[in-house]
Design a protein around this motif. Structure first.
Motif, PDB file in Angstrom:
ATOM      1  N   MET A 201      49.167  42.975 -63.421  1.00  0.00           N
ATOM      2  CA  MET A 201      48.749  41.627 -63.824  1.00  0.00           C
ATOM      3  C   MET A 201      47.877  40.976 -62.758  1.00  0.00           C
ATOM      4  N   LEU A 202      48.161  41.234 -61.494  1.00  0.00           N
ATOM      5  CA  LEU A 202      47.347  40.683 -60.408  1.00  0.00           C
ATOM      6  C   LEU A 202      45.928  41.252 -60.455  1.00  0.00           C
ATOM      7  N   LYS A 203      45.799  42.522 -60.825  1.00  0.00           N
ATOM      8  CA  LYS A 203      44.469  43.134 -60.903  1.00  0.00           C
ATOM      9  C   LYS A 203      43.693  42.658 -62.123  1.00  0.00           C
ATOM     10  N   GLU A 204      44.405  42.262 -63.179  1.00  0.00           N
ATOM     11  CA  GLU A 204      43.750  41.855 -64.417  1.00  0.00           C
ATOM     12  C   GLU A 204      43.170  40.444 -64.347  1.00  0.00           C
ATOM     13  N   ASP A 205      43.648  39.621 -63.435  1.00  0.00           N
ATOM     14  CA  ASP A 205      43.156  38.240 -63.328  1.00  0.00           C
ATOM     15  C   ASP A 205      41.944  38.210 -62.387  1.00  0.00           C
ATOM     16  N   ASP A 206      40.781  37.867 -62.936  1.00  0.00           N
ATOM     17  CA  ASP A 206      39.541  37.867 -62.142  1.00  0.00           C
ATOM     18  C   ASP A 206      39.542  36.805 -61.044  1.00  0.00           C
ATOM     19  N   ARG A 207      40.370  35.806 -61.154  1.00  0.00           N
ATOM     20  CA  ARG A 207      40.402  34.751 -60.139  1.00  0.00           C
ATOM     21  C   ARG A 207      41.133  35.173 -58.876  1.00  0.00           C
ATOM     22  N   ILE A 208      41.918  36.217 -58.978  1.00  0.00           N
ATOM     23  CA  ILE A 208      42.707  36.680 -57.835  1.00  0.00           C
ATOM     24  C   ILE A 208      41.848  37.609 -56.980  1.00  0.00           C
ATOM     25  N   LEU A 209      41.775  37.319 -55.699  1.00  0.00           N
ATOM     26  CA  LEU A 209      40.967  38.109 -54.768  1.00  0.00           C
ATOM     27  C   LEU A 209      41.696  39.392 -54.400  1.00  0.00           C
ATOM     28  N   GLN A 210      40.934  40.441 -54.221  1.00  0.00           N
ATOM     29  CA  GLN A 210      41.513  41.718 -53.819  1.00  0.00           C
ATOM     30  C   GLN A 210      41.405  41.952 -52.312  1.00  0.00           C
ATOM     31  N   ASP A 211      40.714  41.055 -51.639  1.00  0.00           N
ATOM     32  CA  ASP A 211      40.611  41.120 -50.178  1.00  0.00           C
ATOM     33  C   ASP A 211      40.717  39.688 -49.615  1.00  0.00           C
ATOM     34  N   PRO A 212      41.842  39.369 -48.977  1.00  0.00           N
ATOM     35  CA  PRO A 212      42.997  40.231 -48.676  1.00  0.00           C
ATOM     36  C   PRO A 212      43.772  40.605 -49.928  1.00  0.00           C
ATOM     37  N   ALA A 213      44.408  41.772 -49.849  1.00  0.00           N
ATOM     38  CA  ALA A 213      45.105  42.312 -51.013  1.00  0.00           C
ATOM     39  C   ALA A 213      46.326  41.472 -51.350  1.00  0.00           C
ATOM     40  N   PRO A 214      46.593  41.259 -52.641  1.00  0.00           N
ATOM     41  CA  PRO A 214      47.808  40.530 -53.035  1.00  0.00           C
ATOM     42  C   PRO A 214      49.062  41.333 -52.681  1.00  0.00           C
ATOM     43  N   GLN A 215      50.150  40.629 -52.476  1.00  0.00           N
ATOM     44  CA  GLN A 215      51.389  41.277 -52.053  1.00  0.00           C
ATOM     45  C   GLN A 215      52.457  41.102 -53.124  1.00  0.00           C
ATOM     46  N   VAL A 216      53.157  42.193 -53.441  1.00  0.00           N
ATOM     47  CA  VAL A 216      54.320  42.171 -54.325  1.00  0.00           C
ATOM     48  C   VAL A 216      55.431  42.926 -53.602  1.00  0.00           C
ATOM     49  N   ALA A 217      56.556  42.258 -53.363  1.00  0.00           N
ATOM     50  CA  ALA A 217      57.639  42.898 -52.611  1.00  0.00           C
ATOM     51  C   ALA A 217      58.973  42.300 -53.026  1.00  0.00           C
ATOM     52  N   VAL A 218      60.032  43.115 -52.903  1.00  0.00           N
ATOM     53  CA  VAL A 218      61.386  42.626 -53.161  1.00  0.00           C
ATOM     54  C   VAL A 218      61.812  41.800 -51.962  1.00  0.00           C
ATOM     55  N   SER A 219      62.149  40.550 -52.215  1.00  0.00           N
ATOM     56  CA  SER A 219      62.468  39.648 -51.109  1.00  0.00           C
ATOM     57  C   SER A 219      63.952  39.375 -50.961  1.00  0.00           C
ATOM     58  N   GLU A 220      64.710  39.535 -52.057  1.00  0.00           N
ATOM     59  CA  GLU A 220      66.114  39.142 -51.973  1.00  0.00           C
ATOM     60  C   GLU A 220      66.919  39.803 -53.092  1.00  0.00           C
ATOM     61  N   LEU A 221      68.109  40.222 -52.741  1.00  0.00           N
ATOM     62  CA  LEU A 221      69.102  40.641 -53.728  1.00  0.00           C
ATOM     63  C   LEU A 221      70.034  39.455 -53.929  1.00  0.00           C
ATOM     64  N   GLY A 222      69.685  38.618 -54.900  1.00  0.00           N
ATOM     65  CA  GLY A 222      70.403  37.371 -55.089  1.00  0.00           C
ATOM     66  C   GLY A 222      71.727  37.550 -55.791  1.00  0.00           C
ATOM     67  N   ASP A 223      72.403  36.431 -56.043  1.00  0.00           N
ATOM     68  CA  ASP A 223      73.708  36.466 -56.688  1.00  0.00           C
ATOM     69  C   ASP A 223      73.629  37.033 -58.098  1.00  0.00           C
ATOM     70  N   SER A 224      72.533  36.733 -58.807  1.00  0.00           N
ATOM     71  CA  SER A 224      72.434  37.185 -60.194  1.00  0.00           C
ATOM     72  C   SER A 224      71.089  37.814 -60.520  1.00  0.00           C
ATOM     73  N   SER A 225      70.238  38.014 -59.495  1.00  0.00           N
ATOM     74  CA  SER A 225      68.904  38.550 -59.781  1.00  0.00           C
ATOM     75  C   SER A 225      68.345  39.279 -58.571  1.00  0.00           C
ATOM     76  N   VAL A 226      67.402  40.176 -58.869  1.00  0.00           N
ATOM     77  CA  VAL A 226      66.596  40.816 -57.831  1.00  0.00           C
ATOM     78  C   VAL A 226      65.271  40.057 -57.792  1.00  0.00           C
ATOM     79  N   ASN A 227      64.960  39.442 -56.654  1.00  0.00           N
ATOM     80  CA  ASN A 227      63.814  38.536 -56.575  1.00  0.00           C
ATOM     81  C   ASN A 227      62.605  39.215 -55.933  1.00  0.00           C
ATOM     82  N   PHE A 228      61.457  39.024 -56.584  1.00  0.00           N
ATOM     83  CA  PHE A 228      60.175  39.493 -56.054  1.00  0.00           C
ATOM     84  C   PHE A 228      59.393  38.306 -55.494  1.00  0.00           C
TER      85      PHE A 228
END
Length: 275
Positions: A201-228
């Motif tokens: 989805m980040l690559k499909e949006d023309d408004r999003i710059l590829q340099d610097p590259a967008p970041q997607v990462a798992v940030s937290e194992l929450g009480d009821s969810s895995v958060n990105f």
């Protein structure tokens, strides 16, 4: 009747009239020449400030201050030529200036802050800033106050002392900004699939710059969810549009792909007490 002889008239003319006329003529010459010199100096000052790319409002204000101060010296010099005791005059003006300064402390603080804002220019008209406890688009910067328009189109006049005395956040200073978003999925959902979808989805949006590259990462194992954490870079003008549109798109895409977005739930247990 006064006995005013020709000799007395000649003596009076030589002792008083002619010297006073000479002093008056000299005072007028000093005033006229001084005024011309002041005009030239103020003009040179204005050109130097303009070449230094200072704000036009600040240039005009400094020119008027310089003109007033220099003309005061010229007037004092002319009066001194006429024999007026300028020491007392200067003392009176100094005392009056001190009294006015004490009575206008708040205004002088705003004035000093306004000069600093116009000189160092932490923001300009058209920038979106958070300053003086107000967030909005700068409409104009004055010597004593700054006018801002809030996103809901309210006009707020903020004293410059409040702005310069605190933190100034300029959201328009840089050409690009990073959008920080957090999305959660259920523990039973496919983590790799969800991450791949977000990256696509980040690559499909023309408004999003590829340099610097967008970041997607798992940030937290929450009480009821895995958060990105999703952190794309965009042009400053596209910040809010990307944040709102991408959030909506993630919800629709996750629904279509069968990925759940957990939400807080409460279980209520009712205990029946039998008599």
């Amino acid at each position: 009747m006064f006995d005013f002889s020709q000799d007395d008239a000649s003596k009076y003319l030589n002792d008083y009239i002619i010297p006073f006329a000479i002093d008056l003529a000299m005072a007028i010459i000093i005033f006229v020449i001084g005024k011309i010199v002041v005009k030239v100096l103020v003009s040179v000052l204005g050109k130097l400030l303009s070449k230094a790319n200072y704000d036009n409002m600040l240039v005009e204000f400094l020119k008027s201050i310089a003109n007033a101060i220099l003309m005061l010296f010229v007037i004092v010099a002319a009066l001194n030529q006429l024999g007026v005791d300028t020491t007392s005059l200067v003392a009176i003006l100094g005392a009056a200036g001190l009294a006015i300064g004490l009575s206008l402390q708040g205004s002088l603080q705003n004035f000093a802050a306004g000069v600093m804002l116009l000189v160092f220019r932490p923001f300009k008209a058209g920038d979106y800033v958070d300053a003086g406890g107000v967030a909005g688009t700068v409409k104009s910067i004055g010597v004593f106050s700054t006018v801002m328009n809030t996103p809901d189109n309210k006009e707020i006049i903020v004293p410059n002392g409040n702005i310069y005395g605190g933190n100034i956040i300029n959201f328009s200073a840089k050409e690009t900004r990073r959008v920080d978003m957090v999305f959660g999925i259920g523990y039973d959902d496919d983590l790799r699939k969800a991450k791949a979808l977000l990256e696509t989805m980040l690559k499909e949006d023309d408004r999003i710059l590829q340099d610097p590259a967008p970041q997607v990462a798992v940030s937290e194992l929450g009480d009821s969810s895995v958060n990105f954490v999703v952190r794309p870079w965009v042009k400053s003008a596209d910040y809010w549009g990307v944040m709102f549109d991408f959030t909506e798109a993630v919800k629709l895409r996750f629904d279509a792909e069968g990925i759940s977005i957990p939400f807080p739930q409460m279980d209520v247990h009712v205990h029946k007490n039998e008599a």
